[in-house]
Scaffold this motif. Structure first.
Motif, PDB file in Angstrom:
ATOM      1  N   ASP A 162      32.182 -71.712  35.382  1.00  8.94           N
ATOM      2  CA  ASP A 162      31.280 -70.663  35.862  1.00  8.94           C
ATOM      3  C   ASP A 162      32.057 -69.404  36.245  1.00  8.94           C
ATOM      4  O   ASP A 162      31.580 -68.280  36.029  1.00  8.94           O
ATOM      5  CB  ASP A 162      30.476 -71.167  37.062  1.00  8.94           C
ATOM      6  N   THR A 181      24.171 -58.651  26.996  1.00 15.29           N
ATOM      7  CA  THR A 181      23.187 -59.599  26.480  1.00 15.29           C
ATOM      8  C   THR A 181      23.445 -59.907  25.009  1.00 15.29           C
ATOM      9  O   THR A 181      24.170 -59.186  24.319  1.00 15.29           O
ATOM     10  CB  THR A 181      21.769 -59.016  26.638  1.00 15.29           C
ATOM     11  N   ALA A 227      32.710 -67.671  33.024  1.00 12.86           N
ATOM     12  CA  ALA A 227      31.506 -67.163  32.360  1.00 12.86           C
ATOM     13  C   ALA A 227      30.963 -65.900  33.011  1.00 12.86           C
ATOM     14  O   ALA A 227      30.451 -65.007  32.306  1.00 12.86           O
ATOM     15  CB  ALA A 227      30.424 -68.251  32.344  1.00 12.86           C
ATOM     16  N   ARG A 228      31.060 -65.783  34.339  1.00 16.59           N
ATOM     17  CA  ARG A 228      30.456 -64.637  35.023  1.00 16.59           C
ATOM     18  C   ARG A 228      31.030 -63.296  34.546  1.00 16.59           C
ATOM     19  O   ARG A 228      30.271 -62.400  34.167  1.00 16.59           O
ATOM     20  CB  ARG A 228      30.587 -64.794  36.541  1.00 16.59           C
ATOM     21  N   ARG A 230      29.981 -62.568  30.938  1.00 13.54           N
ATOM     22  CA  ARG A 230      28.598 -62.124  30.796  1.00 13.54           C
ATOM     23  C   ARG A 230      28.483 -60.638  31.157  1.00 13.54           C
ATOM     24  O   ARG A 230      27.788 -59.871  30.482  1.00 13.54           O
ATOM     25  CB  ARG A 230      27.699 -62.977  31.689  1.00 13.54           C
ATOM     26  N   ILE A 277      29.134 -67.235  25.454  1.00 12.27           N
ATOM     27  CA  ILE A 277      29.297 -67.494  26.881  1.00 12.27           C
ATOM     28  C   ILE A 277      28.981 -68.953  27.217  1.00 12.27           C
ATOM     29  O   ILE A 277      29.574 -69.537  28.114  1.00 12.27           O
ATOM     30  CB  ILE A 277      28.395 -66.537  27.693  1.00 12.27           C
ATOM     31  N   GLY A 278      28.067 -69.547  26.478  1.00 16.66           N
ATOM     32  CA  GLY A 278      27.683 -70.928  26.753  1.00 16.66           C
ATOM     33  C   GLY A 278      28.721 -71.953  26.339  1.00 16.66           C
ATOM     34  O   GLY A 278      28.833 -73.013  26.968  1.00 16.66           O
ATOM     35  N   LYS A 295      24.950 -62.525  23.795  1.00 16.94           N
ATOM     36  CA  LYS A 295      26.181 -63.271  23.533  1.00 16.94           C
ATOM     37  C   LYS A 295      26.168 -64.637  24.225  1.00 16.94           C
ATOM     38  O   LYS A 295      27.216 -65.192  24.531  1.00 16.94           O
ATOM     39  CB  LYS A 295      27.391 -62.472  24.032  1.00 16.94           C
ATOM     40  N   GLU A 296      24.974 -65.183  24.447  1.00 18.52           N
ATOM     41  CA  GLU A 296      24.875 -66.436  25.180  1.00 18.52           C
ATOM     42  C   GLU A 296      25.524 -67.603  24.435  1.00 18.52           C
ATOM     43  O   GLU A 296      25.996 -68.548  25.056  1.00 18.52           O
ATOM     44  CB  GLU A 296      23.413 -66.767  25.493  1.00 18.52           C
TER      45      GLU A 296
END
Length: 218
Positions: free
Chosen positions: A141, A153, A144-145, A148, A159-160, A155-156
């Motif tokens: 996490d 936006t 990821a923060r 992000r 990021i995932g 690019k999930e």
């Protein structure tokens, strides 16, 4: 809870903290495969005391792991917060992780594995994995923060998945580095942190680009 019960609970918690601290020192000195009897002897008590407070060796590993991992997590978070760019953040986190693990490889190994021959080992492995798993979830996490925020936006997919893959690379490379005997060819901690960060950011593309297919040994 009346006053007497509260005092007793406070005493148990303090005693538990003392035993965890003693166990950590014993493992640091004796090695990650130290038995409960060895740990108890180094702590100046009996192994029955450790069994009373922790149940079995897996329970002790879980308890020590929670302390070590909490400290490692704080160090990594502090390192990440001081970074100016995502790459600097990755380097800071990798460096903090390697530094903490290198401080005591015996303790690191102790809290990330468990002894199958110990009582309760059938369930103890899950407990040890749980503590470490929570730690890496928090680190994921933390990675990821800023990604992000930097990528925005859409690019999930990256990021995932990428932070989880990154953690796998860092952990496996880091643990292999810890287990490698000292030699002239072994990178120091700073060099290893920078190398892992480069692999995370650009992979091995620079090395591949220097290879001439017609002359693989320039």
């Amino acid at each position: 809870m009346d006053g007497r019960a509260a005092r007793w609970q406070s005493h148990r918690e303090e005693r538990r903290r003392e035993l965890i601290k003693s166990a950590r020192k014993a493992v640091h000195a004796l090695g990650s495969d130290a038995s409960m009897e060895d740990i108890a002897a180094a702590a100046g008590t009996s192994k029955s005391v450790f069994y009373r407070y922790f149940g079995d060796k897996a329970g002790l590993q879980q308890a020590v792991g929670e302390v070590v991992i909490s400290q490692m997590q704080r160090r990594i978070q502090e390192a990440a917060q001081s970074a100016q760019t995502p790459r600097e953040g990755l380097l800071a986190m990798v460096s903090a992780y390697l530094q903490m693990a290198e401080t005591s490889p015996n303790v690191y190994t102790f809290v990330t594995t468990y002894s199958a021959g110990e009582p309760g080992a059938a369930t103890g492995g899950m407990a040890a994995t749980g503590a470490l798993g929570h730690f890496f979830e928090e680190v994921r996490d933390m990675i990821a923060r800023p990604m992000r925020a930097h990528l925005g936006t859409g690019k999930e997919a990256v990021i995932g998945y990428w932070p989880t893959a990154a953690i796998g690379l860092v952990r496996n490379a880091g643990e292999q580095w810890l287990a490698t005997p000292e030699s002239p060819g072994k990178p120091d901690q700073e060099t290893m942190a920078r190398q892992i960060t480069a692999w995370l950011c650009v992979g091995i593309a620079p090395e591949l680009e220097t290879l001439d297919p017609h002359n693989p040994n320039p």
